[in-house]
Design an enzyme around this catalytic site. Structure first.
Site, PDB file in Angstrom:
ATOM      1  N   LYS A   2     -14.235  -9.875   7.781  1.00  0.00           N
ATOM      2  CA  LYS A   2     -13.165  -9.199   8.527  1.00  0.00           C
ATOM      3  C   LYS A   2     -13.725  -8.136   9.494  1.00  0.00           C
ATOM      4  CE  LYS A   2      -9.701  -9.960   4.905  1.00  0.00           C
ATOM      5  NZ  LYS A   2      -8.571  -9.359   4.146  1.00  0.00           N
ATOM      6  N   TYR A  39      -1.884 -16.053   8.266  1.00  0.00           N
ATOM      7  CA  TYR A  39      -1.354 -15.295   7.129  1.00  0.00           C
ATOM      8  C   TYR A  39       0.148 -15.507   6.948  1.00  0.00           C
ATOM      9  CZ  TYR A  39      -5.625 -12.628   6.067  1.00  0.00           C
ATOM     10  OH  TYR A  39      -6.879 -12.238   5.665  1.00  0.00           O
ATOM     11  N   ARG A  47     -16.708  -6.723  -2.144  1.00  0.00           N
ATOM     12  CA  ARG A  47     -15.727  -5.671  -1.852  1.00  0.00           C
ATOM     13  C   ARG A  47     -16.116  -4.341  -2.475  1.00  0.00           C
ATOM     14  NH1 ARG A  47     -10.832  -9.904  -2.582  1.00  0.00           N
ATOM     15  NH2 ARG A  47     -10.412 -10.366  -0.382  1.00  0.00           N
ATOM     16  N   ASN A 105     -10.779  -4.836   3.635  1.00  0.00           N
ATOM     17  CA  ASN A 105     -11.515  -5.215   2.419  1.00  0.00           C
ATOM     18  C   ASN A 105     -12.611  -6.245   2.684  1.00  0.00           C
ATOM     19  OD1 ASN A 105      -9.879  -7.429   2.746  1.00  0.00           O
ATOM     20  ND2 ASN A 105      -9.054  -7.441   0.672  1.00  0.00           N
ATOM     21  N   HIS A 142     -12.126 -12.326   3.293  1.00  0.00           N
ATOM     22  CA  HIS A 142     -11.018 -13.140   2.770  1.00  0.00           C
ATOM     23  C   HIS A 142     -11.620 -14.390   2.162  1.00  0.00           C
ATOM     24  CE1 HIS A 142      -7.383 -15.600   2.588  1.00  0.00           C
ATOM     25  NE2 HIS A 142      -8.127 -16.570   3.084  1.00  0.00           N
ATOM     26  N   GLU A 181      -6.814 -23.989   5.138  1.00  0.00           N
ATOM     27  CA  GLU A 181      -7.447 -22.888   5.878  1.00  0.00           C
ATOM     28  C   GLU A 181      -8.708 -23.354   6.604  1.00  0.00           C
ATOM     29  OE1 GLU A 181      -7.966 -19.612   3.158  1.00  0.00           O
ATOM     30  OE2 GLU A 181      -5.801 -19.261   3.015  1.00  0.00           O
TER      31      GLU A 181
HETATM   32  P1  CMP Z   1      -6.742 -11.371   1.885  1.00  0.00           P
HETATM   33  O1  CMP Z   1      -7.484 -12.046   0.784  1.00  0.00           O
HETATM   34  O2  CMP Z   1      -7.275 -11.559   3.248  1.00  0.00           O
HETATM   35  O3  CMP Z   1      -5.206 -11.846   1.869  1.00  0.00           O
HETATM   36  C1  CMP Z   1      -4.156 -11.037   2.348  1.00  0.00           C
HETATM   37  C2  CMP Z   1      -4.603  -9.669   2.696  1.00  0.00           C
HETATM   38  O4  CMP Z   1      -3.598  -8.695   2.863  1.00  0.00           O
HETATM   39  C3  CMP Z   1      -5.473  -9.121   1.591  1.00  0.00           C
HETATM   40  O5  CMP Z   1      -6.706  -9.794   1.571  1.00  0.00           O
HETATM   41  C4  CMP Z   1      -5.538  -7.639   1.951  1.00  0.00           C
HETATM   42  O6  CMP Z   1      -6.624  -7.309   2.779  1.00  0.00           O
HETATM   43  C5  CMP Z   1      -4.256  -7.423   2.764  1.00  0.00           C
HETATM   44  N1  CMP Z   1      -3.399  -6.415   2.173  1.00  0.00           N
HETATM   45  C6  CMP Z   1      -3.025  -5.286   2.784  1.00  0.00           C
HETATM   46  N2  CMP Z   1      -2.219  -4.574   1.990  1.00  0.00           N
HETATM   47  C7  CMP Z   1      -2.085  -5.262   0.844  1.00  0.00           C
HETATM   48  C8  CMP Z   1      -1.362  -5.052  -0.367  1.00  0.00           C
HETATM   49  N3  CMP Z   1      -0.625  -3.958  -0.566  1.00  0.00           N
HETATM   50  N4  CMP Z   1      -1.446  -5.972  -1.345  1.00  0.00           N
HETATM   51  C9  CMP Z   1      -2.192  -7.111  -1.149  1.00  0.00           C
HETATM   52  N5  CMP Z   1      -2.882  -7.372  -0.017  1.00  0.00           N
HETATM   53  C10 CMP Z   1      -2.836  -6.453   0.965  1.00  0.00           C
END
Ligand code: CMP
Length: 141
Positions: free
Chosen positions: A12, A52, A105, A115, A118, A129
């Site tokens: 990311k 997403y 992470r 974070n 993904h 995906e």
């Molecule tokens: P990812 O695995 O990319 O999938 C969805 C993303 O939403 C997740 O990682 C987080 O980086 C992001 N995200 C932001 N806020 C939240 C939240 N409150 N709970 C879960 N995912 C979140």
């Protein structure tokens, strides 16, 4: 169980900004997963919203899309035994505060949003995906 699988990884913008692609790739490769396709791209808002779309009703959807287009990302197809579960294991928990020591992470993520990586959450989503970013010809093993 030895199941050769593929999963979709995204490094990311928080990580590409800090020049961490190589360090994250080293953790991926030392886990035994192979990076069988990789491209550094700038997502458009439409692409981020499409990727997403399962989260479109969530309160964080808008901010998540803003963040994902705030810089370049590296999209990758990973292959290996139980690749979906293995990548989730080495990524660590979504919220870095809950991630185990030694995970990507825990090492690198700044927050639940920023974070660093993904990874697909199921084999079915992995196939969707990977197809979002790569054609079969890109997946070279
Ligand atoms: P990812 O695995 O990319 O999938 C969805 C993303 O939403 C997740 O990682 C987080 O980086 C992001 N995200 C932001 N806020 C939240 C939240 N409150 N709970 C879960 N995912 C979140």
């Amino acid at each position: 169980m030895n199941d050769m699988e593929r999963t979709l990884s995204i490094i990311k913008p928080d990580a590409t900004r800090r020049n961490l692609t190589g360090k994250i790739n080293a953790l991926i490769e030392s886990s035994g997963l192979r990076i069988i396709a990789q491209r550094r791209i700038q997502l458009t808002r439409t692409q981020a919203e499409q990727f997403y779309s399962v989260h479109k009703e969530r309160a964080f959807f808008g901010e998540l899309c803003d963040f994902m287009i705030s810089g370049t990302v590296v999209v990758q197809a990973l292959e290996g035994d139980n690749a979906v579960a293995k990548y989730r294991e080495i990524m660590g928990a979504t919220n870095p505060a809950n991630a185990d020591a030694g995970t990507i992470r825990k090492e690198f993520a700044e927050s639940i949003e920023a974070n660093s990586v993904h990874g697909s959450d199921s084999q079915e989503n992995a196939a969707t995906e990977i197809a979002f970013f790569f054609s079969g010809l890109d997946l070279v093993g």
